[in-house]
Structure formats: C-alpha cells, structure tokens
Design an enzyme around this catalytic site. Sequence first.
Site, PDB file in Angstrom:
ATOM      1  N   HIS A   1       0.850  -1.189   0.000  1.00 40.69           N
ATOM      2  CA  HIS A   1       0.000   0.000   0.000  1.00 40.69           C
ATOM      3  C   HIS A   1       0.886   1.239   0.000  1.00 40.69           C
ATOM      4  O   HIS A   1       1.843   1.329   0.761  1.00 40.69           O
ATOM      5  CB  HIS A   1      -0.902   0.000   1.240  1.00 40.69           C
ATOM      6  CG  HIS A   1      -1.905   1.114   1.226  1.00 40.69           C
ATOM      7  ND1 HIS A   1      -3.104   1.029   0.563  1.00 40.69           N
ATOM      8  CD2 HIS A   1      -1.877   2.346   1.767  1.00 40.69           C
ATOM      9  CE1 HIS A   1      -3.772   2.156   0.710  1.00 40.69           C
ATOM     10  NE2 HIS A   1      -3.050   2.977   1.433  1.00 40.69           N
TER      11      HIS A   1
ATOM     12  N   ASP B   1     -14.158   4.355   7.786  1.00 40.34           N
ATOM     13  CA  ASP B   1     -13.109   5.061   7.034  1.00 40.34           C
ATOM     14  C   ASP B   1     -13.711   5.836   5.872  1.00 40.34           C
ATOM     15  O   ASP B   1     -13.263   6.944   5.563  1.00 40.34           O
ATOM     16  CB  ASP B   1     -12.040   4.099   6.523  1.00 40.34           C
ATOM     17  CG  ASP B   1     -10.918   4.871   5.829  1.00 40.34           C
ATOM     18  OD1 ASP B   1     -10.309   5.721   6.506  1.00 40.34           O
ATOM     19  OD2 ASP B   1     -10.691   4.671   4.635  1.00 40.34           O
TER      20      ASP B   1
ATOM     21  N   ARG C   1     -12.360  14.210   6.562  1.00 36.81           N
ATOM     22  CA  ARG C   1     -11.003  14.742   6.749  1.00 36.81           C
ATOM     23  C   ARG C   1     -10.550  15.504   5.514  1.00 36.81           C
ATOM     24  O   ARG C   1      -9.861  16.517   5.611  1.00 36.81           O
ATOM     25  CB  ARG C   1     -10.034  13.590   7.040  1.00 36.81           C
ATOM     26  CG  ARG C   1     -10.199  13.015   8.438  1.00 36.81           C
ATOM     27  CD  ARG C   1      -9.428  11.715   8.572  1.00 36.81           C
ATOM     28  NE  ARG C   1      -8.041  11.852   8.226  1.00 36.81           N
ATOM     29  CZ  ARG C   1      -7.318  10.895   7.621  1.00 36.81           C
ATOM     30  NH1 ARG C   1      -7.850   9.733   7.309  1.00 36.81           N
ATOM     31  NH2 ARG C   1      -6.065  11.107   7.341  1.00 36.81           N
TER      32      ARG C   1
ATOM     33  N   SER D   1      -6.671   4.815   9.236  1.00 33.46           N
ATOM     34  CA  SER D   1      -7.408   4.730   7.972  1.00 33.46           C
ATOM     35  C   SER D   1      -6.838   3.601   7.104  1.00 33.46           C
ATOM     36  O   SER D   1      -7.565   2.753   6.598  1.00 33.46           O
ATOM     37  CB  SER D   1      -7.285   6.084   7.258  1.00 33.46           C
ATOM     38  OG  SER D   1      -7.649   5.998   5.917  1.00 33.46           O
TER      39      SER D   1
ATOM     40  N   LYS E   1      -8.337  -0.664   6.688  1.00 36.11           N
ATOM     41  CA  LYS E   1      -8.711  -1.198   5.368  1.00 36.11           C
ATOM     42  C   LYS E   1      -7.862  -2.414   5.018  1.00 36.11           C
ATOM     43  O   LYS E   1      -8.355  -3.399   4.493  1.00 36.11           O
ATOM     44  CB  LYS E   1      -8.507  -0.137   4.278  1.00 36.11           C
ATOM     45  CG  LYS E   1      -9.580   0.922   4.304  1.00 36.11           C
ATOM     46  CD  LYS E   1      -9.443   1.852   3.127  1.00 36.11           C
ATOM     47  CE  LYS E   1      -8.210   2.700   3.223  1.00 36.11           C
ATOM     48  NZ  LYS E   1      -8.368   4.121   3.222  1.00 36.11           N
TER      49      LYS E   1
HETATM   50  N1  URA Z   1      -4.623   6.884   2.318  1.00 39.50           N
HETATM   51  C1  URA Z   1      -5.619   6.376   3.091  1.00 39.50           C
HETATM   52  O1  URA Z   1      -6.183   5.313   2.817  1.00 39.50           O
HETATM   53  N2  URA Z   1      -5.964   7.084   4.191  1.00 39.50           N
HETATM   54  C2  URA Z   1      -5.387   8.241   4.559  1.00 39.50           C
HETATM   55  O2  URA Z   1      -5.751   8.790   5.559  1.00 39.50           O
HETATM   56  C3  URA Z   1      -4.360   8.757   3.722  1.00 39.50           C
HETATM   57  C4  URA Z   1      -3.989   8.053   2.608  1.00 39.50           C
END
Ligand code: URA
Length: 435
Positions: free
Chosen positions: A82, A161, A168, A183, A187
Amino acid sequence: MRAVDVIMNKRDGKELSREEIGFLIDGYVAGEIPDYQVSAWAMAVFFQGLSPAETAALTELMLKSGTAIDLSGISGPFVDKHSTGGVGDKTSLILAPIVASLGIKDPMMSGRALGHTGGTLDKLDAIPGYRTSLSIPEFRRILAKDGFAMTGQTRDIVPADRLLYALRDVTGTVESVPLITASILSKKAAEGAEALVFDVKFGSGAFMKDSADGEKLARSLVDTGTAMGKRIIALLTDMNEPLGNMVGNFLEVEESLDCLEGHGPADLMEVTLELAARMVILGGKAKENAQGRRLCEEVLASGKPRELFLANIESQGGDVKKFLDLRGKYRSPAGAEIRAEKSGFLSRIDAWKVGHAGVDLGVGRNRTEDAVSPTAGVQFHRKGGDSISAGDLIMRVWARDEAGLAAALPQLQDAVEYTETAPPARRLILKEIQS
Ligand code: URA
C-alpha cells in the site's frame, strides 16, 4: 457519555479511553453523532496526536465498523503493498503480477484519486470494460485464479473510514499520522492480507512533506500493524518528482505494461522492484532483499507477469484486444507541449504542481463525486537530472477540454525547475523500517 466531552478531552491533550473512541466512531457510523462534532474531534487529534494505544484502538474500532473479507479456502501466502499516495505512482499495477508469478497472492483493495494524488481504481477503470467493483465471491475467484485481484472498497468494508476520510478531506485533517495510520491499517486488515509492505512517500507530492514526518508515519504503520499481528515492512520513498514518465489514468496503465515488457523508466522500476522484493520476503520466497529482487527480475524477464496482467484484465471484464489496440493512441484531443525555457539542467519537475495540474486536466478530482477522464494526462520526455537545451521537449499534455488545458499549462510550466549545474542525484529509497 457526550461527544462534546470526548472532543474537549482530546483538545486538552488527554489520552482517550477505548470506550470514548468507540462511542465516537460507533455514533458517527450510526448517524447519531454529526459531521461537525467529528470534524472538531479530528482537528483536536490533528493538533494533539494520539498515543500508540489510542491509535491501535481507533484502528481496531474502525475495522470492526464493517466486515472483513474471508480468504479461507484459498492458498496463500497473502501479501499486499500500500502506498500512502503520490503522483504517477502506478507500482501496484506492476508488482501485483510480478509477485503473483512467484506464488504470492495479492488481495488488493484500492482507492480513487482524491486531491493531487492518483488512484489505482481510476487507472484500471480506463481499461475498456475493466470492472473495479467486484463482489466478494468474484474477488475470491479472481484472486485464486490470477494470484491477484483489484477492487474498490465495498459498502460493508470499513464504513467508518469511508465517512471519516471524506470528512477529513474537506476539513484539513488528512495529514495526521495517527489518522492516516488507522485509515490505512483498518482497510488493509479488512482485505485479509497477512503481511504488508508500505510505500511511505515523503516530499512535495506526498501527504508527508519531509522525510522526518514520513519516517514518523512509517514507524506508526509498522508499530500499529505489528501489534495487530501483521508482518510489516515500510520503505520511505521520495515523492518530490512524479514516478515514471506518465501521469494520467490510461497513460499509467500503458506505462505499467511497458514495465512488464522490460522497458520501464529507471525510477519507476527501482521503486517497484524494491517493494516487490520485500513482498517476496514477507511471502517466504526469499530470505533477503537481493535474493527477492533477483527473483522478481528473473520472473519479469520470463514474460509471465505480462501474461498474468493481461489475463487479469480479461478476468475482470476488460477487453484485452481493445486495450492493446488503444496503446499509444488513447489520448484526449486537447493537447499541448511544454518546451525548455533555457539551457542547463532540469533539477526536478515538482510532483505537487503536476498533481494539482492533473486535476484541471481531468486526471484527478477535487470532490469524490467528480468524474475523471481516462485519456487526460502528461508524458514527460525529460526529468530531474537531465541536461537540456532551450526548446527541448519536456512534456506532452492532454486535457479533457480546452478550459482544463488553459488552467493546467501555467502550473505545469511552473513545475519545471532549472539549474545551471548538474543537480545531485536523488535518492529514491531513503530508509527501510520494520518492527
Ligand atoms: N490513504 C488512506 O487510505 N488514508 C489516509 O488517511 C491517507 C492516505
């Protein structure tokens, strides 16, 4: 309990209990706590931070706001990568078929472009017919068959999220280490990967503008993920200049195929192979980086990852023939060139400015509901470190429409930085961080 007390406790720098965090997250997802109170809480977190225990509790409570994907019945190992977000960052599209060719399954749940950063789903959507909203049974079937599957979040996965990230984004609270950690990890825990490689970007085109903040984020991701029982490696990588030579949805898929055919740009290949090598280690196929990288290079040279990439396009509903036919041609009609204003050296092309210009071109979006263009983008013919003569072609630009082109061109011109002498070589990978 009252939301206002939780907000004031954080505002005053107190450590919140798991119950207080749960009260806020559960109440928000249930629609009982309004946006304005959660915004105030997020701003308090932005300034006061969260302790490791609070960050772990927030991550877990966000994860529990939805369901997790069950990968039982499919043989692993399951390893994902990621990125914390950048410009021209298409490494996922290249490394997934590379590691899948080495027997590692990559269950990839990705996001869309927002603000100046690109999104894997928008890139994949540019492939004619390709479907990025798979049902969980489809996701499982394609993962088992191709070794990787690429989809967006479903409504049931980490709903906390989806709500929080959108909030946000419009309240100036994205660039917070604990909020980004929770966040991302909520995920990633939901998609079923046992081990994760994080590409933590720093620089103008990243959320973390300098390497010290990038390192804090990497450390937070590694520590929180490890406490959740995941094996994690993070690489701190430079995002001051776009990665590779293409920025744009179809353009980036095209460049990914170039990489899989052995002629990818050096910076993009370097970051991709270093990330893939760590995935190979976490998947138990190599003991150290050099061995992992060698395996990736060898399998890439065999052509198998290219075949798998095209097989996955077909599995996800895409039209491979049409995709290959469009290669080099699928571009928006409104186009322009940017040429060097002077002779000397190009010190860099600023990723932040290119990312913002990309939104005007139609590559990205300002609001989640905005549509993106598959065919808009920028192709760099020169990058930082190159010597140039006045008039040399630096980039070709394609925009969704003439108004977008007019808005983007001055920003792109301004993104090009010149020096008289050769700039120092940029270190793409600054550090590796593990538990
Ligand atoms: N990517 C994400 O999934 N969440 C964030 O808060 C920032 C980047």
